[in-house]
Design a protein around this motif. Structure first.
Motif, PDB file in Angstrom:
ATOM      1  N   HIS A  21     -20.722  45.214 -14.765  1.00  0.00           N
ATOM      2  CA  HIS A  21     -21.129  43.874 -14.344  1.00  0.00           C
ATOM      3  C   HIS A  21     -20.562  43.632 -12.949  1.00  0.00           C
ATOM      4  O   HIS A  21     -19.404  43.969 -12.683  1.00  0.00           O
ATOM      5  N   VAL A  22     -21.353  43.006 -12.082  1.00  0.00           N
ATOM      6  CA  VAL A  22     -20.904  42.718 -10.722  1.00  0.00           C
ATOM      7  C   VAL A  22     -21.193  41.242 -10.427  1.00  0.00           C
ATOM      8  O   VAL A  22     -22.318  40.775 -10.639  1.00  0.00           O
ATOM      9  N   PHE A  23     -20.166  40.533  -9.936  1.00  0.00           N
ATOM     10  CA  PHE A  23     -20.272  39.101  -9.717  1.00  0.00           C
ATOM     11  C   PHE A  23     -19.770  38.699  -8.335  1.00  0.00           C
ATOM     12  O   PHE A  23     -18.842  39.304  -7.799  1.00  0.00           O
ATOM     13  N   LYS A  24     -20.342  37.628  -7.813  1.00  0.00           N
ATOM     14  CA  LYS A  24     -19.848  36.957  -6.615  1.00  0.00           C
ATOM     15  C   LYS A  24     -18.886  35.878  -7.104  1.00  0.00           C
ATOM     16  O   LYS A  24     -19.195  35.157  -8.057  1.00  0.00           O
ATOM     17  N   THR A  25     -17.714  35.778  -6.459  1.00  0.00           N
ATOM     18  CA  THR A  25     -16.720  34.792  -6.893  1.00  0.00           C
ATOM     19  C   THR A  25     -16.088  34.090  -5.689  1.00  0.00           C
ATOM     20  O   THR A  25     -16.355  34.451  -4.540  1.00  0.00           O
ATOM     21  N   ASN A  26     -15.235  33.128  -5.992  1.00  0.00           N
ATOM     22  CA  ASN A  26     -14.400  32.520  -4.952  1.00  0.00           C
ATOM     23  C   ASN A  26     -12.926  32.836  -5.208  1.00  0.00           C
ATOM     24  O   ASN A  26     -12.041  32.102  -4.781  1.00  0.00           O
ATOM     25  N   ILE A  27     -12.663  33.939  -5.872  1.00  0.00           N
ATOM     26  CA  ILE A  27     -11.299  34.414  -6.103  1.00  0.00           C
ATOM     27  C   ILE A  27     -10.815  35.000  -4.780  1.00  0.00           C
ATOM     28  O   ILE A  27     -11.388  35.968  -4.291  1.00  0.00           O
ATOM     29  N   GLU A  28      -9.773  34.397  -4.193  1.00  0.00           N
ATOM     30  CA  GLU A  28      -9.416  34.740  -2.814  1.00  0.00           C
ATOM     31  C   GLU A  28      -7.992  35.223  -2.594  1.00  0.00           C
ATOM     32  O   GLU A  28      -7.693  35.781  -1.552  1.00  0.00           O
ATOM     33  N   THR A  29      -7.102  34.984  -3.538  1.00  0.00           N
ATOM     34  CA  THR A  29      -5.693  35.293  -3.298  1.00  0.00           C
ATOM     35  C   THR A  29      -5.110  36.120  -4.444  1.00  0.00           C
ATOM     36  O   THR A  29      -5.701  36.225  -5.518  1.00  0.00           O
ATOM     37  N   GLU A  30      -3.933  36.643  -4.201  1.00  0.00           N
ATOM     38  CA  GLU A  30      -3.221  37.377  -5.243  1.00  0.00           C
ATOM     39  C   GLU A  30      -2.859  36.444  -6.403  1.00  0.00           C
ATOM     40  O   GLU A  30      -2.848  36.865  -7.555  1.00  0.00           O
ATOM     41  N   ALA A  31      -2.584  35.181  -6.101  1.00  0.00           N
ATOM     42  CA  ALA A  31      -2.300  34.200  -7.159  1.00  0.00           C
ATOM     43  C   ALA A  31      -3.534  34.002  -8.042  1.00  0.00           C
ATOM     44  O   ALA A  31      -3.418  33.902  -9.269  1.00  0.00           O
ATOM     45  N   ASP A  32      -4.709  33.935  -7.415  1.00  0.00           N
ATOM     46  CA  ASP A  32      -5.957  33.826  -8.175  1.00  0.00           C
ATOM     47  C   ASP A  32      -6.138  35.047  -9.075  1.00  0.00           C
ATOM     48  O   ASP A  32      -6.511  34.921 -10.246  1.00  0.00           O
ATOM     49  N   ILE A  33      -5.865  36.207  -8.532  1.00  0.00           N
ATOM     50  CA  ILE A  33      -6.005  37.449  -9.302  1.00  0.00           C
ATOM     51  C   ILE A  33      -5.050  37.441 -10.496  1.00  0.00           C
ATOM     52  O   ILE A  33      -5.413  37.893 -11.584  1.00  0.00           O
ATOM     53  N   SER A  34      -3.864  36.911 -10.325  1.00  0.00           N
ATOM     54  CA  SER A  34      -2.910  36.829 -11.438  1.00  0.00           C
ATOM     55  C   SER A  34      -3.466  36.001 -12.591  1.00  0.00           C
ATOM     56  O   SER A  34      -3.276  36.343 -13.758  1.00  0.00           O
ATOM     57  N   ILE A  35      -4.148  34.923 -12.264  1.00  0.00           N
ATOM     58  CA  ILE A  35      -4.763  34.073 -13.291  1.00  0.00           C
ATOM     59  C   ILE A  35      -5.850  34.848 -14.024  1.00  0.00           C
ATOM     60  O   ILE A  35      -5.932  34.840 -15.257  1.00  0.00           O
ATOM     61  N   ILE A  36      -6.686  35.537 -13.254  1.00  0.00           N
ATOM     62  CA  ILE A  36      -7.784  36.301 -13.839  1.00  0.00           C
ATOM     63  C   ILE A  36      -7.250  37.484 -14.644  1.00  0.00           C
ATOM     64  O   ILE A  36      -7.808  37.846 -15.682  1.00  0.00           O
ATOM     65  N   LYS A  37      -6.168  38.071 -14.184  1.00  0.00           N
ATOM     66  CA  LYS A  37      -5.576  39.217 -14.887  1.00  0.00           C
ATOM     67  C   LYS A  37      -5.177  38.834 -16.308  1.00  0.00           C
ATOM     68  O   LYS A  37      -5.461  39.574 -17.256  1.00  0.00           O
ATOM     69  N   VAL A  38      -4.561  37.684 -16.460  1.00  0.00           N
ATOM     70  CA  VAL A  38      -4.172  37.223 -17.795  1.00  0.00           C
ATOM     71  C   VAL A  38      -5.415  37.049 -18.674  1.00  0.00           C
ATOM     72  O   VAL A  38      -5.433  37.454 -19.835  1.00  0.00           O
ATOM     73  N   LEU A  39      -6.462  36.478 -18.097  1.00  0.00           N
ATOM     74  CA  LEU A  39      -7.711  36.291 -18.828  1.00  0.00           C
ATOM     75  C   LEU A  39      -8.305  37.630 -19.264  1.00  0.00           C
ATOM     76  O   LEU A  39      -8.592  37.843 -20.438  1.00  0.00           O
ATOM     77  N   PHE A  40      -8.490  38.542 -18.318  1.00  0.00           N
ATOM     78  CA  PHE A  40      -9.155  39.806 -18.621  1.00  0.00           C
ATOM     79  C   PHE A  40      -8.328  40.719 -19.509  1.00  0.00           C
ATOM     80  O   PHE A  40      -8.884  41.509 -20.266  1.00  0.00           O
ATOM     81  N   ASN A  41      -7.024  40.631 -19.429  1.00  0.00           N
ATOM     82  CA  ASN A  41      -6.180  41.460 -20.294  1.00  0.00           C
ATOM     83  C   ASN A  41      -6.290  41.042 -21.760  1.00  0.00           C
ATOM     84  O   ASN A  41      -5.925  41.801 -22.645  1.00  0.00           O
ATOM     85  N   SER A  42      -6.817  39.838 -22.008  1.00  0.00           N
ATOM     86  CA  SER A  42      -6.993  39.388 -23.388  1.00  0.00           C
ATOM     87  C   SER A  42      -8.320  39.859 -23.986  1.00  0.00           C
ATOM     88  O   SER A  42      -8.555  39.683 -25.168  1.00  0.00           O
ATOM     89  N   PHE A  43      -9.182  40.472 -23.175  1.00  0.00           N
ATOM     90  CA  PHE A  43     -10.477  40.975 -23.624  1.00  0.00           C
ATOM     91  C   PHE A  43     -10.377  42.469 -23.923  1.00  0.00           C
ATOM     92  O   PHE A  43     -10.297  43.280 -23.009  1.00  0.00           O
ATOM     93  N   SER A  44     -10.443  42.836 -25.183  1.00  0.00           N
ATOM     94  CA  SER A  44     -10.407  44.264 -25.519  1.00  0.00           C
ATOM     95  C   SER A  44     -11.700  44.965 -25.102  1.00  0.00           C
ATOM     96  O   SER A  44     -11.717  46.185 -24.937  1.00  0.00           O
ATOM     97  N   LYS A  45     -12.775  44.205 -24.892  1.00  0.00           N
ATOM     98  CA  LYS A  45     -14.058  44.789 -24.506  1.00  0.00           C
ATOM     99  C   LYS A  45     -14.103  45.176 -23.029  1.00  0.00           C
ATOM    100  O   LYS A  45     -14.967  45.924 -22.613  1.00  0.00           O
ATOM    101  N   ILE A  46     -13.168  44.653 -22.229  1.00  0.00           N
ATOM    102  CA  ILE A  46     -13.109  44.996 -20.808  1.00  0.00           C
ATOM    103  C   ILE A  46     -12.236  46.232 -20.654  1.00  0.00           C
ATOM    104  O   ILE A  46     -11.068  46.241 -21.014  1.00  0.00           O
ATOM    105  N   LYS A  47     -12.839  47.289 -20.093  1.00  0.00           N
ATOM    106  CA  LYS A  47     -12.121  48.553 -19.920  1.00  0.00           C
ATOM    107  C   LYS A  47     -11.433  48.635 -18.562  1.00  0.00           C
ATOM    108  O   LYS A  47     -10.325  49.131 -18.454  1.00  0.00           O
ATOM    109  N   GLN A  48     -12.105  48.166 -17.516  1.00  0.00           N
ATOM    110  CA  GLN A  48     -11.533  48.134 -16.164  1.00  0.00           C
ATOM    111  C   GLN A  48     -12.167  46.972 -15.418  1.00  0.00           C
ATOM    112  O   GLN A  48     -13.297  46.591 -15.697  1.00  0.00           O
ATOM    113  N   TRP A  49     -11.422  46.456 -14.445  1.00  0.00           N
ATOM    114  CA  TRP A  49     -11.979  45.421 -13.585  1.00  0.00           C
ATOM    115  C   TRP A  49     -11.285  45.468 -12.229  1.00  0.00           C
ATOM    116  O   TRP A  49     -10.174  45.982 -12.103  1.00  0.00           O
TER     117      TRP A  49
END
Length: 88
Positions: A21-49
């Motif tokens: 899956h490929v998306f356009k986002t407004n994720i711009e900083t390392e702090a934003d990535i930290s928020i998303i990391k917590v979200l995606f790490n809770s998804f067992s269906k996501i293998k890499q991002w």
């Protein structure tokens, strides 16, 4: 030459249930990535991002099992306060 010839048979065999899956986002900083990391790490269906902060569209690329829909990904990213739209 066909595009599918460029993908190795090994990859095809072992990743038959993976969808990219490929998306356009407004994720711009390392702090934003930290928020998303917590979200995606809770998804067992996501293998890499990954998120490309140097791209003008701040592209989010997700490799997940085929049963994880774009709609679910977009809803979850938006629930964290970010913009997210599928790229073609």
């Amino acid at each position: 030459m066909k595009k599918n010839l460029m993908i190795s048979p090994f990859y095809k065999k072992h990743n038959i249930n993976i969808r990219i899956h490929v998306f356009k986002t407004n994720i711009e900083t390392e702090a934003d990535i930290s928020i998303i990391k917590v979200l995606f790490n809770s998804f067992s269906k996501i293998k890499q991002w990954s998120i490309d902060l140097e791209d003008i569209d701040n592209v989010l690329r997700i490799e997940a099992t085929k049963n994880l829909s774009q709609r679910v990904i977009i809803q979850n990213v938006k629930s964290k306060g970010f913009y997210c739209e599928e790229l073609d």
